[in-house]
Design an enzyme around this catalytic site. Structure first.
Site, PDB file in Angstrom:
ATOM      1  N   ASP A 105       0.825  -1.205   0.000  1.00 23.14           N
ATOM      2  CA  ASP A 105       0.000   0.000   0.000  1.00 23.14           C
ATOM      3  C   ASP A 105       0.868   1.267   0.000  1.00 23.14           C
ATOM      4  O   ASP A 105       0.650   2.177   0.796  1.00 23.14           O
ATOM      5  CB  ASP A 105      -0.958  -0.006   1.205  1.00 23.14           C
ATOM      6  CG  ASP A 105      -2.011   1.106   1.110  1.00 23.14           C
ATOM      7  OD1 ASP A 105      -2.253   1.608  -0.002  1.00 23.14           O
ATOM      8  OD2 ASP A 105      -2.570   1.478   2.165  1.00 23.14           O
TER       9      ASP A 105
ATOM     10  N   GLU B 265      -4.814  13.443   9.255  1.00 22.09           N
ATOM     11  CA  GLU B 265      -5.188  12.996   7.910  1.00 22.09           C
ATOM     12  C   GLU B 265      -6.583  12.378   7.997  1.00 22.09           C
ATOM     13  O   GLU B 265      -6.754  11.171   7.972  1.00 22.09           O
ATOM     14  CB  GLU B 265      -4.182  11.984   7.353  1.00 22.09           C
ATOM     15  CG  GLU B 265      -4.359  11.684   5.876  1.00 22.09           C
ATOM     16  CD  GLU B 265      -5.098  10.378   5.549  1.00 22.09           C
ATOM     17  OE1 GLU B 265      -5.662  10.270   4.444  1.00 22.09           O
ATOM     18  OE2 GLU B 265      -5.099   9.469   6.403  1.00 22.09           O
TER      19      GLU B 265
ATOM     20  N   HIS C  75      -0.951  11.739  -2.890  1.00 23.43           N
ATOM     21  CA  HIS C  75      -0.695  10.401  -3.437  1.00 23.43           C
ATOM     22  C   HIS C  75      -1.982   9.578  -3.521  1.00 23.43           C
ATOM     23  O   HIS C  75      -1.987   8.516  -4.112  1.00 23.43           O
ATOM     24  CB  HIS C  75       0.319   9.689  -2.545  1.00 23.43           C
ATOM     25  CG  HIS C  75      -0.265   9.396  -1.198  1.00 23.43           C
ATOM     26  ND1 HIS C  75      -0.559  10.400  -0.291  1.00 23.43           N
ATOM     27  CD2 HIS C  75      -0.660   8.234  -0.621  1.00 23.43           C
ATOM     28  CE1 HIS C  75      -1.089   9.855   0.786  1.00 23.43           C
ATOM     29  NE2 HIS C  75      -1.159   8.548   0.616  1.00 23.43           N
ATOM     30  N   ASP C  76      -3.054  10.071  -2.885  1.00 24.69           N
ATOM     31  CA  ASP C  76      -4.304   9.304  -2.848  1.00 24.69           C
ATOM     32  C   ASP C  76      -5.267   9.758  -3.951  1.00 24.69           C
ATOM     33  O   ASP C  76      -4.979  10.618  -4.760  1.00 24.69           O
ATOM     34  CB  ASP C  76      -4.972   9.469  -1.481  1.00 24.69           C
ATOM     35  CG  ASP C  76      -4.392   8.513  -0.435  1.00 24.69           C
ATOM     36  OD1 ASP C  76      -3.887   7.439  -0.815  1.00 24.69           O
ATOM     37  OD2 ASP C  76      -4.454   8.858   0.761  1.00 24.69           O
TER      38      ASP C  76
ATOM     39  N   HIS D 277      -2.975   0.730  11.884  1.00 28.40           N
ATOM     40  CA  HIS D 277      -2.730  -0.675  11.540  1.00 28.40           C
ATOM     41  C   HIS D 277      -1.239  -0.915  11.380  1.00 28.40           C
ATOM     42  O   HIS D 277      -0.472   0.025  11.220  1.00 28.40           O
ATOM     43  CB  HIS D 277      -3.443  -1.034  10.230  1.00 28.40           C
ATOM     44  CG  HIS D 277      -3.277   0.027   9.166  1.00 28.40           C
ATOM     45  ND1 HIS D 277      -4.197   1.031   8.977  1.00 28.40           N
ATOM     46  CD2 HIS D 277      -2.281   0.277   8.285  1.00 28.40           C
ATOM     47  CE1 HIS D 277      -3.790   1.842   8.004  1.00 28.40           C
ATOM     48  NE2 HIS D 277      -2.623   1.420   7.565  1.00 28.40           N
TER      49      HIS D 277
ATOM     50  N   ASP E  40      -1.820   9.083  10.059  1.00 22.99           N
ATOM     51  CA  ASP E  40      -2.514   8.391   8.978  1.00 22.99           C
ATOM     52  C   ASP E  40      -3.804   7.737   9.476  1.00 22.99           C
ATOM     53  O   ASP E  40      -3.807   7.092  10.530  1.00 22.99           O
ATOM     54  CB  ASP E  40      -1.597   7.305   8.401  1.00 22.99           C
ATOM     55  CG  ASP E  40      -2.233   6.591   7.227  1.00 22.99           C
ATOM     56  OD1 ASP E  40      -2.541   7.259   6.230  1.00 22.99           O
ATOM     57  OD2 ASP E  40      -2.456   5.358   7.322  1.00 22.99           O
TER      58      ASP E  40
END
Ligand code: OTU
Length: 644
Positions: free
Chosen positions: A141, A326, A390-391, A184, A284
């Site tokens: 990812d 974020e 980047h998303d 995570h 994040d």
């Protein structure tokens, strides 16, 4: 000191026990610990009410904090002192950000040193390096699956390389921003490996279930984040026939923050990152860290409390570092993470989405309507304004704001997806759809800023007028990011008008994730195009560089406040930047592809605009006939000659 009790006694006793006797009373860490620990204990008491292991966790936490401080270098401790005296350092006209992947931008950490002169020439003072930690080889990812927070991805270099880069950036006046990926870990993190082995301590670090009963119950209310990659939010573990919570990809295991040991353990990782010398930690996916059955498990009250708790830990050990939120969620929820006691900085996804909306519709009503009551945040905090990252782009505006203008939110999102994937008649954009969900019709958009602004289609058609329009759109967007209030954040390559990079389709590890189309290589070709006078890329690069210089000459763009002004023309967007003791600047932007006029009477009862200077183009002539004339997509930064 005071009477705030932890489950194991009072705070003073706890501090004395962990830090030893009175000889270190003047130690700044001890002072901060005594100041913030009561609040921290109270917060943890609320979050972990009823947990019998809380008191042991708090003792362990104090140990972790104290180790974090011991490991903090003299240089960083000095930075702490300086920053505590200049707490709002990020609210400065000098701040201009860039985000990049180390490998795509420079190859590796060593070679990133060679890019510092380029960054300085452009005016960059804040550099976000996309996650650079050790992560699984095949699918990771884009680095957001972390195997080990304390090891740098060997392809990029070593910890020493990162530390030496941090020092070099500091010397060059560039703040370093690192990711803190704490919702995570990767499924091969040592905690996850221990959990797979059945070690009870680590099984409880994650959300692992022996059958589908609870996952099914939770899923009733969960949003699917990557529905095209995998349905649902849980992943089956065949070895043990169990299910593990994975909000994102199946190799990203959500941490279980309902276990206080997880909080303590991750604070240790956070302090390690802060001690590498970063000025900002990007939190994040922070919206997802707390789960409550029967809810969407996003933006829960305990998620917000946990951010406050993390912030207190950071204040004690590494006060030079601040958090950036974020939260790419509904604007009401974005606001929940912003505050001096939470995140000092936050991405501004609403402004981002609505800038794209205005480019598509050529109208500014929704932008005006939404920002008028949603742009203002706590004075001690700051937006990070961006157009691309980047998303993907998600259309996170409020349906109520849209409804008030007669716009149906769902239909309008459908239109925006059509427009930016080039399917709407007359669209200039070349984007790709992302994570279409057939069940509810949700979809997002990927694409580079230049391609979404029409440069790709214009170049392909060799259409000069369309090329001009695309360049003007790119500059328009940046001019707003640079002036509206907050840290402007440029995504590396956008300042050189890089187009979509379709090579990801040939890479099996990337093919399924369209976001790679907007994560281009900044190779020699890209750079040489941007450095060759006459090319569209050169004009974009020069234009952005020029605006950055203008911004830095205007303190009101750094520390001022913003007032959105309602223009008398649906194609114009306008706002005022003002601060005590400074001359205000009025920004006017034309989102349409035709000439527009702004009737200055409406704004200007005081006659301030009459002699205003356009800071972006000082040679421009003064307004005629009571009107400011704006060319297609033109922006003016007007320095007013009196206090508004
Ligand atoms: C973030 O984004 C990162 O920016 C992504 O690159 C990661 O894939 C992801 O987290 C997992 O680490 O869903 O499409 O509402 O707030 O957290 C991007 C979701 C994402 C977002 C966001 C997430």
């Amino acid at each position: 000191m005071n009477d705030v009790y932890t489950p194991s006694g009072n705070v003073q006793a706890l501090v004395d026990r962990e830090l030893g006797g009175a000889e270190s009373e003047q130690d700044p860490f001890r002072v901060r610990l005594e100041r913030y620990l009561p609040e921290l204990c109270e917060l943890l008491g609320t979050i972990y009410e009823g947990r019998s292991d809380l008191s042991a966790s708090i003792s362990k936490l104090v140990k972790t904090l104290s180790e974090g401080y011991e490991n903090r270098s003299a240089r960083l401790r000095r930075r702490d002192t300086v920053r505590l005296e200049d707490e709002l350092w990020y609210r400065h006209e000098n701040m201009v950000g860039m985000a990049c992947y180390v490998d795509l931008f420079a190859g590796d950490l060593k070679r990133l040193h060679d890019k510092i002169p380029y960054l300085r020439d452009l005016g960059i003072t804040y550099l976000h390096l996309m996650p650079l930690y050790k992560s699984p080889e095949d699918e990771n990812d884009g680095g957001y699956a972390v195997t080990d927070y304390r090891t740098v991805d060997p392809k990029l270099g070593t910890l020493e390389d990162l530390q030496s880069l941090a020092g070099a950036l500091d010397d060059a006046g560039i703040s370093l921003v690192l990711d803190f990926v704490f919702n995570h870990t990767a499924d091969d993190h040592e905690w996850a490996q221990a959990a797979r082995q059945g070690d009870p301590e680590y099984v409880d670090y994650y959300w692992i279930f022996s059958d589908r009963t609870l996952p099914d119950a939770y899923e009733e209310n969960l949003r699917e984040i990557f529905p095209q990659t995998r349905r649902g939010s849980f992943t089956h573990l065949p070895e043990t026939d169990q299910w593990v919570w994975t909000t994102f990809n199946s190799f990203q295991w959500d941490l279980n923050y309902s276990n206080p040991a997880v909080f303590t353990a991750i604070v240790g990782e956070m302090l390690f990152l802060a001690n590498l010398g970063c000025d900002v930690l990007r939190l994040d996916a922070l919206a997802f860290i707390w789960k409550d059955m029967g809810t969407s498990c996003e933006n829960r009250p305990n998620a917000i409390r946990l951010i406050q708790a993390f912030n207190l830990c950071l204040r004690m050990v590494a006060p030079a570092t601040v958090f950036k939120s974020e939260a790419i969620v509904h604007p009401d929820d974005v606001a929940k993470y912003i505050g001096p006691d939470k995140c000092r900085l936050s991405y501004n996804p609403l402004t981002m989405a609505l800038l794209w909306n205005s480019l598509a519709t050529r109208k500014t009503r929704l932008l005006n309507k939404s920002l008028t009551h949603r742009f203002e945040i706590d004075d001690r905090c700051s937006w990070v304004n961006y157009a691309r990252c980047h998303d993907d782009i998600g259309w996170t505006f409020d349906d109520g704001d849209a409804n008030a203008l007669g716009i149906n939110g769902a239909d309008h999102r459908g239109f925006l997806n059509q427009f930016y994937t080039g399917q709407f008649p007359g669209s200039f954009a070349r984007g790709l759809g992302f994570q279409y969900n057939p069940e509810n019709g949700d979809c997002r958009v990927c694409g580079s800023l230049a391609s979404l602004c029409g440069l790709e289609s214009a170049l392909e058609a060799a259409d000069e007028a369309a090329i001009e329009a695309a360049i003007a759109r790119i500059l328009l967007v940046h001019s707003i990011l640079l002036s509206i209030g907050g840290i402007p954040l440029i995504y590396a390559g956008d300042e050189m008008a890089v187009l979509n990079d379709y090579r990801f389709m040939d890479d099996p590890g990337k093919r399924a994730d369209a976001r790679w189309v907007n994560r281009p290589f900044i190779d020699e070709d890209v750079i040489s195009r941007a450095m060759t006078p006459g090319t569209p890329q050169y004009r974009v690069h020069q234009g952005i560089r020029h605006m950055i210089r203008r911004r830095k000459a205007m303190p009101v763009l750094g520390r001022g406040k913003t007032r959105i002004l309602e223009a008398d023309n649906v194609h114009l967007f306008s706002f005022l930047r003002y601060a005590e003791g400074a001359l205000p600047v009025m920004v006017v932007c034309n989102f349409s592809d035709s000439e527009q006029f702004l009737n200055i009477q409406r704004f200007d009862q005081l006659g301030l605009l009459k002699d205003a200077e356009n800071l972006l183009d000082p040679s421009a002539t003064a307004p005629e006939d009571g009107n400011i004339r704006l060319k297609p997509y033109e922006v003016q930064w007007l320095q007013l000659v009196g206090i508004a």
